[in-house]
Design a protein around this motif. Structure first.
Motif, short mmCIF file in Angstrom:
data_model
loop_
_atom_site.label_atom_id
_atom_site.label_comp_id
_atom_site.label_asym_id
_atom_site.label_seq_id
_atom_site.Cartn_x
_atom_site.Cartn_y
_atom_site.Cartn_z
N ASP A 115 4.89 4.50 -4.55
CA ASP A 115 3.61 4.11 -5.17
C ASP A 115 2.45 4.96 -4.65
O ASP A 115 1.50 5.24 -5.38
N ARG A 167 6.96 -4.57 -14.38
CA ARG A 167 8.28 -5.21 -14.22
C ARG A 167 8.91 -5.47 -15.59
O ARG A 167 10.11 -5.29 -15.79
N ARG A 195 1.90 4.43 -17.94
CA ARG A 195 0.64 3.87 -17.43
C ARG A 195 -0.42 3.92 -18.53
O ARG A 195 -1.16 2.96 -18.73
N ARG A 241 9.22 1.63 -1.63
CA ARG A 241 8.35 1.40 -2.78
C ARG A 241 6.92 1.83 -2.47
O ARG A 241 6.26 2.44 -3.29
N ARG A 274 2.97 9.11 -5.70
CA ARG A 274 3.05 9.56 -7.10
C ARG A 274 1.72 10.19 -7.51
O ARG A 274 0.66 9.85 -6.97
N SER A 289 -0.92 -7.29 -13.15
CA SER A 289 -0.53 -6.03 -13.80
C SER A 289 0.87 -5.59 -13.39
O SER A 289 1.58 -4.94 -14.15
N ARG A 326 -2.30 -2.20 -8.33
CA ARG A 326 -2.33 -1.05 -7.41
C ARG A 326 -3.50 -0.13 -7.73
O ARG A 326 -3.98 0.60 -6.89
N ASP A 327 -3.92 -0.15 -9.01
CA ASP A 327 -4.96 0.79 -9.45
C ASP A 327 -6.06 0.06 -10.21
O ASP A 327 -6.71 0.64 -11.08
#
Ligand code: DC
Length: 229
Positions: A184, A38, A109, A180, A187, A33, A130-131
């Protein structure tokens, strides 16, 4: 029925390598993901879009013309953006920090959500991000949160870049990784954090082979007990 394995964690924790190895050995699909975020950044730069322009970045995310193709010779994945192969741009630090900026935008997102869910097709999916366990696949059969000390993660990234023939500076890498991580984790939209039901696996001092074996063992347990959702 599709079994979903969610692998989340900060940059440099080994998610990419571990996920790829697991997907290959299980014969499952792989969702990288981070590559999608990116790609949004790369497309935005190519078009000269301002990174503060939420509407344009959201349009890019929604209409992203991307294809992941497996190279004929082996498992190597080639990434095509708008008909152009862009693998050489994907792993650069610029692409990583641009990705982290666009990934903080809730509209971006949301625009990528269904596209990610569409990767969950039989027999199974390894979803790296990440999620994955918190937002995209909240019902995943197994959620792993891979982490490691900042020092070790910076070293791993350094080695990885060097192996790819890219230039790297260890101190700068460590600072960039930490910046970063902060962006991350802090947020508002889908921050980096383990799902309440995630298995938090600290890989500091543990080799990739061992990490892969530990996760495989858990998956084998889930598959054999028929617990898969
Ligand atoms: O895993 P990666 O380094 O390719 O991710 C690039 C950036 O994208 C990272 O800073 C966080 C963001 N990202 C995200 O917010 N959600 C994901 N599911 C994957 C990546």
């Amino acid at each position: 029925m599709t079994t979903v394995l969610a692998i989340d964690g900060p940059g440099g924790a080994g998610k990419g390598t571990v996920s790829k190895r697991l997907a290959e050995s299980l014969g499952w699909h792989l969702l990288d993901s981070g590559a999608l975020y990116r790609l949004v950044g790369i497309a935005a730069r190519k078009r000269g879009v301002d990174f503060a322009n939420v509407a344009q970045l959201t349009d890019i995310a929604r209409d992203l013309d991307v294809e992941f193709r497996v190279a004929e010779a082996g498992e190597l994945v080639r990434t095509w953006l708008e008909g152009e192969q862009i693998d050489h741009l994907l792993r650069t630090e610029t692409a990583g920090s641009d990705a982290s900026v666009v990934a903080a935008i809730p509209e971006v997102r949301a625009a990528l959500l269904q596209r990610q869910r569409d990767f969950a097709v039989p027999p199974g999916l390894v979803a790296d991000g990440r999620d994955m366990g918190t937002v995209v696949f909240p019902d995943a059969d197994l959620k792993v949160f891979l982490t490691a000390s900042a020092e070790e993660r910076a070293h791993r990234r350094y080695k990885q870049l060097k192996e790819q023939g890219l230039s790297a500076n260890l101190r700068a890498l460590r600072e960039e990784l930490q910046a970063r991580d902060r962006r991350d984790s802090e947020r508002a939209a889908a921050p980096l954090k383990p799902a309440p039901d995630a298995w938090v696996l600290d890989t500091t001092g543990i080799g990739i082979d061992e990490v892969v074996a530990m996760i495989r063992e858990r998956i084998a347990g889930i598959l054999s007990s028929g617990e898969s959702k």
